[in-house]
Design a protein around this motif. Structure first.
Motif, short mmCIF file in Angstrom:
data_model
loop_
_atom_site.label_atom_id
_atom_site.label_comp_id
_atom_site.label_asym_id
_atom_site.label_seq_id
_atom_site.Cartn_x
_atom_site.Cartn_y
_atom_site.Cartn_z
N HIS A 120 -57.10 -92.25 99.24
CA HIS A 120 -58.24 -91.49 99.75
C HIS A 120 -59.30 -92.40 100.37
CE1 HIS A 120 -57.30 -87.82 96.98
NE2 HIS A 120 -56.66 -87.77 98.12
N ARG A 124 -60.53 -92.14 104.31
CA ARG A 124 -61.91 -91.94 104.75
C ARG A 124 -62.27 -92.87 105.90
NH1 ARG A 124 -62.73 -91.00 99.15
NH2 ARG A 124 -63.24 -93.19 98.71
N ARG A 125 -61.52 -93.94 106.09
CA ARG A 125 -61.81 -94.89 107.17
C ARG A 125 -61.06 -94.55 108.46
NH1 ARG A 125 -61.11 -98.52 102.69
NH2 ARG A 125 -58.99 -99.05 103.40
N GLN A 180 -62.56 -84.54 103.32
CA GLN A 180 -62.03 -85.70 104.02
C GLN A 180 -60.55 -85.49 104.34
OE1 GLN A 180 -61.95 -88.85 100.63
NE2 GLN A 180 -59.97 -88.95 101.69
N ARG A 208 -57.33 -81.67 105.96
CA ARG A 208 -58.69 -82.01 105.54
C ARG A 208 -59.13 -81.03 104.45
NH1 ARG A 208 -60.71 -85.86 108.68
NH2 ARG A 208 -62.69 -85.70 107.58
#
Length: 283
Positions: A120, A124-125, A180, A208
């Motif tokens: 996770h 997120r990046r 996310q 998402r």
């Protein structure tokens, strides 16, 4: 896959591997459902094969490359060949590294939780277009609403699934927390314990949503090892995921092993969860 389709899928995988210089004399089936996953020897490559009409292989390859580059615990594409999607005889084929499992295939809850947190964090990046989890809920809702596609569902069971999907979707959508990029289905079947640690496979259901939606696919023993979880949201997600998975099992075209029995058991679990107050559906 159906037997004849499986034979063609294996032949396509073997032909593509051989053309790329990877010997494929022997085949071991690792997973067989809507997509076939096989290990080809002696070239020792994993081929994932899907019908052209039902695949998101290019998205999965691109995402896996980016996640691996970010240090995420994911299965790797085979480095000996170009990372691309191959097509043959109505199938798309992608080629992956075989990750040797450790003696015990079971992943401990703490290791599961740490790997999911790392995944996770890496997700997120990464900024990639992906469907919302509600798109997958809508797929299940369309199945339930179509007796032609789910002919064996009784009227009471259809009403149960429809009500649970609609109500739980509203609860999860209205949670108000962060969302996310997610794996989509990080259940134990998509988690491998290897000599190099835990890795995740199969990103075709990436979407998402809140991290609780992903966590709802993991064994419940994993929950207490993940900090900051919204318990109410997780409880809703677990019932929602159970309802979605149960719905797939009633699809007339479902090829999951022993799927009908699992569909019956799923209905019973949903009734028990809602009837026993594990989660109260709003009106």
């Amino acid at each position: 896959m159906q037997a004849q389709e499986r034979v063609r899928a294996v032949a396509a995988a073997r032909a593509i591997a051989a053309a790329l210089g990877l010997a494929a004399d022997h085949v071991t089936v690792l997973h067989d459902s809507n997509k076939l996953t096989v290990r080809l020897l002696p070239g020792d490559v994993v081929a994932r094969v899907a019908p052209v009409a039902h695949q998101v292989a290019r998205f999965e390859v691109d995402l896996a490359r980016r996640l691996a580059a970010s240090g995420c615990p994911v299965a790797l594409l085979d480095p000996r060949v170009e990372p691309r999607v191959h097509e043959r005889d109505g199938f798309v084929v992608t080629l992956w590294t075989f990750h040797q499992p450790v003696a015990s295939r079971e992943v401990s809850p703490p290791d599961y939780a740490r790997a999911l947190e790392r995944l996770h964090a890496g997700m997120r990046r990464i900024d990639v277009p992906a469907p919302h989890f509600t798109d997958r809920v809508e797929e299940a809702q369309r199945l339930v609403a179509d007796p032609g596609r789910t002919p064996e569902l009784s009227a009471p069971d259809r009403e149960l699934l429809d009500g649970a999907l609609r109500s739980l979707r509203r609860v999860v959508e209205g949670h108000g927390g962060a969302e996310q990029l997610l794996h989509g289905e990080p259940h134990p079947g998509n988690v491998l314990a290897t000599a190099h640690g835990v890795v995740f496979v199969d990103f075709e259901t990436c979407c998402r949503g809140p991290v609780e939606f992903d966590l709802a696919h993991a064994p419940e023993a994993v929950d207490r090892h993940v900090p900051g979880v919204d318990e109410h949201l997780l409880r809703a997600c677990r019932v929602l995921v159970t309802t979605m998975v149960t719905t797939w099992r009633w699809d007339r075209d479902d090829r999951f092993p022993d799927g009908r029995r699992l569909g019956v058991e799923g209905i019973a679990r949903i009734r028990a969860a809602l009837g026993n107050g594990v989660f109260d559906l709003p009106g």
